[in-house]
Enzyme design. Structure first.
Site, PDB file in Angstrom:
ATOM      1  N   ASN A  22       0.863  -1.184   0.000  1.00  0.00           N
ATOM      2  CA  ASN A  22       0.000   0.000   0.000  1.00  0.00           C
ATOM      3  C   ASN A  22       0.900   1.234   0.000  1.00  0.00           C
ATOM      4  O   ASN A  22       2.103   1.139   0.276  1.00  0.00           O
ATOM      5  CB  ASN A  22      -0.965  -0.018   1.202  1.00  0.00           C
ATOM      6  N   HIS A 168      -8.566   0.257   2.393  1.00  0.00           N
ATOM      7  CA  HIS A 168      -9.581  -0.490   3.133  1.00  0.00           C
ATOM      8  C   HIS A 168     -10.670   0.477   3.583  1.00  0.00           C
ATOM      9  O   HIS A 168     -10.394   1.655   3.872  1.00  0.00           O
ATOM     10  CB  HIS A 168      -8.995  -1.161   4.380  1.00  0.00           C
ATOM     11  N   CYS A 264      -7.499  -0.993  12.661  1.00  0.00           N
ATOM     12  CA  CYS A 264      -6.798  -2.079  11.967  1.00  0.00           C
ATOM     13  C   CYS A 264      -6.233  -3.103  12.951  1.00  0.00           C
ATOM     14  O   CYS A 264      -6.102  -4.283  12.621  1.00  0.00           O
ATOM     15  CB  CYS A 264      -5.655  -1.525  11.116  1.00  0.00           C
ATOM     16  N   ASP A 657     -10.329  24.400 -35.168  1.00  0.00           N
ATOM     17  CA  ASP A 657     -10.480  25.542 -34.249  1.00  0.00           C
ATOM     18  C   ASP A 657      -9.113  25.861 -33.667  1.00  0.00           C
ATOM     19  O   ASP A 657      -8.273  24.974 -33.513  1.00  0.00           O
ATOM     20  CB  ASP A 657     -11.475  25.231 -33.136  1.00  0.00           C
ATOM     21  N   VAL A 681      -8.473  28.899 -38.600  1.00  0.00           N
ATOM     22  CA  VAL A 681      -9.395  28.395 -39.608  1.00  0.00           C
ATOM     23  C   VAL A 681      -9.156  29.061 -40.972  1.00  0.00           C
ATOM     24  O   VAL A 681      -9.340  28.437 -42.023  1.00  0.00           O
ATOM     25  CB  VAL A 681     -10.853  28.564 -39.136  1.00  0.00           C
TER      26      VAL A 681
END
Length: 705
Positions: A22, A168, A264, A657, A681
């Site tokens: 982790n 978790h 935990c 564009d 353009v």
């Protein structure tokens, strides 16, 4: 101390950060102090013993995370669902925890070996015993939730975790006594947050801010009116105390290095059981099939990513890879979702990718009747640009008038059913509309490996947005395609904004129309006004188009033009009367090129040809777009989006564009026939005309030879 509350713990005799599974373990390998860890664990143990009975499981060598007993399993009454750890590093803990549960009289339920579930780390009972909150997304699979509901005879509410720091559920979520909840909302997706808000009243929700969340403030042990936790901020302490709780803080910094804190390190093995609470689970499962060149095209990855992104889970049941270059692959995937609504959202998007039900699960569409004109029944299927078929009475029917963001209406005449894509406003009373996602499939064009991979000099470019690739190369491809369409009697539609005129593109667009490359023009009031302003007065927005400087009184020029055209009665009359002698609108009139000008709230005038009724303008746009082989979208986001939505897949689309965001938005239709070009353009049109002239000269040279 309460005699009816028992908590399981494991001494940290062998605790250390031995690996990384982790984000918190990153950079902490073997950096935990054994002496300090023992001291901190003992302090926590002593505090908990003041309020509950603590049972101990023997620590074992080789499994340093066994100290985190929350992950041993999930207990309710005499039943326990044993954990199936996601990471191999922790799977060695399973037999030790199983033995403890069996020795203490629990009935142990074991999930399939390939179905991860990490116990009370990812499953937390409401403290009143009303339901079970179950997390998924990183360590536990959604498919484990139906097993839990059945084995423990409880209602399961599924919550998706989206921040890997909170891998978790118990790292970001803690149900408290009397219906309170301590949680960090940003750890969850929007569906999960809505579910939380529906079940827990606002006054009962204690929101934890990020600074406290990352020190695992939510990883808290709650025993009646006491909360035992790692050190927290004064603000959070005051807010928890204000709800009537006693806060006991104890430093757990050594365990934070492994991604854990108070909760935990504990597993509550006595949970309240309510007699009137029984198994209820909202997880939906469905199997879909996909066929085609799934790996080459990236379709398989897109499908699986989509499932996860939308809050679902998947398991690939079968994957048959094509054995030869031209052979398609086939896959069957089981999808799980936390609710029917989420499942339908996922399936509707997978349908767009070509997913279908497996043959044995094929069913007809579900229909609902329109009872009010212009209003669809709820849960109607929203159409896309892709050719679609619906299944009725076992037969597949092709949907006509395909477009984006419509509904599918079915009608029966003389025993024959027709399916039509209709806007909501066009639905009529009595029509049958497709609802849900059953009995629907889209038809995706397939290509051979050679077609996908072989560079073709004049094949139309694949989808994407280009600003760094040479604009000249793209223009060359577009010019070749336009020449081919013209020679085949096809149709090119131009959707243009006034920027075409402001950037000096009027003469180039005029030439395209005169030379037969444009068969339809769509835009707003402004492009016509400023085109005729330039033709009649030499300015655009009052700026001299040749010198590039403002003209005295030029800001009134466009209003004078509007007035003259209104006096003439129409643009065509203004051309015939000699008021307009050049320009885009002049060429449209002289070459019988149809056009539609859709009005808006900001329009001056407007011109007599401008359709100010929005619905009529949309209808006319849709009519004129029909049969187009290519659409050029030139610097007008509003009109281009409208045209894109009413255009089915298969039409080549080019969006130009100077703003990359506009190009990305207009090009992202999921169609391989669309491309975006980030450039001026006026420059684009100039290069296009030059390239077409080169192609024309080649044709003429070949003919003379």
């Amino acid at each position: 101390m309460s005699d009816n509350i028992r908590i399981l713990m494991c001494a940290p005799d062998h605790y250390d950060v031995d690996y990384v599974i982790n984000p918190w373990m990153e950079g902490n390998i073997h950096k935990s102090s054994q002496e300090k860890a023992v001291e901190q664990w003992q302090n926590l143990h002593n505090i908990i013993k003041e309020y509950a009975i603590v049972d101990l499981v023997k620590p074992e060598k080789g499994v340093p995370d066994m100290v985190f007993t929350a992950n041993a399993g999930l207990v309710l009454g005499d039943n326990v669902v044993l954990s199936r750890f996601f990471h191999p590093e922790r799977q060695g803990e399973e037999p030790f925890f199983k033995a403890w549960f069996e020795q203490n009289g629990f009935t142990v339920h074991e999930l399939p070996q390939d179905l991860p579930f990490e116990g009370a780390g990812d499953a937390l009972f409401d403290r009143e015993g009303r339901w079970l909150w179950a997390g998924y997304g990183f360590r536990s699979e959604l498919d484990s939730h139906p097993y839990i509901a059945r084995w423990l005879d409880t209602e399961v509410l599924s919550l998706r975790l989206i921040d890997n720091r909170f891998y978790h559920l118990d790292t970001c979520f803690c149900p408290l006594a009397d219906g309170y909840l301590l949680y960090y909302p940003d750890a969850f997706d929007s569906y999960s947050n809505r579910l939380i808000e529906m079940r827990v009243p606002e006054e009962k929700r204690i929101v934890v801010e990020e600074p406290d969340a990352v020190t695992f403030a939510c990883n808290t042990v709650n025993i009646n009116d006491v909360v035992i936790m790692n050190n927290i901020s004064k603000d959070l302490e005051q807010r928890i105390t204000a709800k009537g709780f006693k806060v006991r803080q104890t430093s757990l910094t050594e365990f934070l290095k492994a991604g854990g804190a108070a909760k935990c390190l504990t597993l509550r093995v006595t949970e309240p059981i309510l007699e009137d609470v029984h198994a209820s689970n909202y997880v939906e499962s469905r199997v879909i099939k996909m066929e085609g060149h799934l790996l080459d095209t990236g379709m398989m990855n897109r499908a699986l990513d989509l499932i996860v992104y939308e809050g679902g889970s998947f398991k690939v049941l079968n994957f048959n890879l094509g054995v030869e270059r031209q052979s398609p692959s086939c896959a069957e995937v089981r999808i799980s979702a936390p609710s029917k609504d989420v499942m339908e959202d996922i399936i509707s998007q997978l349908i767009d990718l070509g997913a279908v039900s497996t043959p044995e699960k094929e069913s007809d569409v579900t229909l609902a009747t329109v009872v009010k004109a212009g209003v669809s029944p709820d849960d109607f299927y929203v159409t896309t640009i892709y050719p679609t078929e619906v299944r009725l009475n076992g037969n597949w029917i092709r949907v006509t008038d395909q477009r984006m963001d419509g509904a599918i209406a079915l009608r029966e005449k003389n025993g024959t059913f027709t399916a039509t894509c209709k806007l909501l406003r066009d639905l009529e009373v009595g029509e049958q509309v497709v609802v849900g996602v059953d009995g629907i499939r889209t038809i995706r064009a397939t290509q051979s490996r050679e077609q996908r991979n072989k560079p073709q000099e004049f094949s139309f470019m694949s989808g994407g947005v280009s600003s760094e690739r040479r604009v000249e190369l793209l223009v060359e491809q577009i010019a070749w395609e336009m020449r081919h369409i013209r020679d085949q009697g096809g149709k090119v539609t131009v959707v243009a904004g006034p920027v075409v005129i402001h950037t000096g593109g009027a003469e180039h667009l005029s030439k395209l129309i005169r030379d037969g490359y444009v068969q339809c023009l769509l835009g707003g009031n402004a492009i016509a006004v400023h085109d005729m302003e330039q033709a009649m007065m030499g300015t655009s927005l009052g700026v001299d188009m040749y010198k590039g400087v403002p003209v005295s009184g030029g800001h009134r020029h466009h209003l004078k033009v509007i007035n003259m055209v209104r006096r003439a009665g129409s643009i065509a009359n203004a051309v015939e009367q000699g008021l307009v002698t050049r320009g885009v609108m002049y060429q449209c009139v002289k070459n019988n090129v149809p056009f539609c000008l859709a009005g808006s709230i900001r329009d001056d005038g407007p011109l007599p040809d401008t359709e100010m009724d929005l619905i009529k303008a949309q209808t006319e746009y849709s009519r004129l777009v029909q049969g187009s082989n290519m659409i050029l979208m030139l610097s007008t986001m509003l009109h281009s989006i409208g045209v894109g939505n009413m255009t089915a897949a298969g039409v080549k689309m080019v969006c130009v564009d100077i703003n990359p965001a506009v190009v990305t938005k207009l090009s992202d239709r999921g169609s391989v026939e669309s491309v975006g070009i980030v450039t001026d353009v006026g420059l684009f049109l100039s290069l296009l005309v030059q390239q077409l002239d080169k192609l024309t000269n080649r044709y003429e040279l070949a003919e003379t030879v």
